[in-house]
Scaffold this motif. Sequence first.
Motif, PDB file in Angstrom:
ATOM      1  N   THR A   1       2.347   1.807  -3.476  1.00 39.21           N
ATOM      2  CA  THR A   1       1.349   2.368  -4.389  1.00 39.21           C
ATOM      3  C   THR A   1       1.126   3.844  -4.101  1.00 39.21           C
TER       4      THR A   1
ATOM      5  N   LEU B   1       0.826  -1.205   0.000  1.00 41.05           N
ATOM      6  CA  LEU B   1       0.000   0.000   0.000  1.00 41.05           C
ATOM      7  C   LEU B   1       0.862   1.257   0.000  1.00 41.05           C
TER       8      LEU B   1
ATOM      9  N   GLN C   1      -6.285   0.476  -3.461  1.00 37.93           N
ATOM     10  CA  GLN C   1      -5.192   0.415  -2.491  1.00 37.93           C
ATOM     11  C   GLN C   1      -5.022   1.742  -1.751  1.00 37.93           C
TER      12      GLN C   1
ATOM     13  N   ARG D   1      -7.728   1.841   0.783  1.00 36.93           N
ATOM     14  CA  ARG D   1      -7.421   0.954   1.912  1.00 36.93           C
ATOM     15  C   ARG D   1      -6.419   1.604   2.861  1.00 36.93           C
TER      16      ARG D   1
END
Length: 306
Positions: A18, A15, A45, A48
């Motif tokens: 990204t 994460l 992502q 999240r």
Amino acid sequence: MKFHLMRTVNLPTDLLRTFITVIEVKSHTRAADLLNRSQPAVSLQIKRLEDLVGYKLIRQKGRTMHVSEKGEALAMHARQILRLNDIAMGIFERPDAEANLRIGLPLDYGVRLLQNEVTTLLHDNDALRLTVNCDLSRNLHEALLRDELDIIVALYQGGTPQFLVQQWREQPVWVGATDMSPDQFDDLPLVAHPAGCVYRQRMTDALRSVERGWRVVFSSPNIDSVQDAVRDGLGFTILTTPTTQQGMRPIMSDEGLPALEPLRIGLFYRQTRLGSWGNLVAERLTQTIENVLTYPPKTGVHHNSS
């Protein structure tokens, strides 16, 4: 008595990678291409990660992407986490076949030491290709933002600038030729880098704060020229451990010059450009800076960086 442990939240490196990729390329679509994911997967992502930390990290206004204040703060730590992750994985991976990296080194901080380290890396690693640009810190920051450099060491004023990975502080000192004293002058003659240099700003801000007159008598972007001018007795300047040389003396606190704010030195890079060779370069630059900061000179001992 019972002790209650605080809930620990683990930040997944996928994460974070990204997130860093998106804010560096300023596009979910381009980030998806680099990460070999779909654009919806990249957006998911980011969502999240925002849910995990409880804050909005990226805001989109039309085609313009804005990183929130919390996002900027997270970015520096995220780059540090990814760096440690990639260094650890490098133990088990073969280095990239070759790399072409664009490095920026500051004229106004330890350029000789850093340049020597980069040169040693090149000699020791045939697959490494570097283009090195030595310039004022301000210009290096601008080049990094324009995607003209991949890794830089540079001075900065404060806050958390974009692409900052690691930061240090070092105390600058006033220096002059061995036979010069500040009380010889009504207006202090200064030797400096051109306007925009952090060193120059520190000097003039400090002198203004005590209403001490000054004038710039010599200016050059070249650190060697600044050092020569000080040794030749043209004026006073401020330097740090890596750039102080024989033929200069530190000006003591009882000689009438104002105290100086510490300098901030930063390692900055684009995570998306790094790779295994980039991690090696970043690590060696970090070690070079920390060796200087860990072993400061004793009073009266001068370092010759030539």
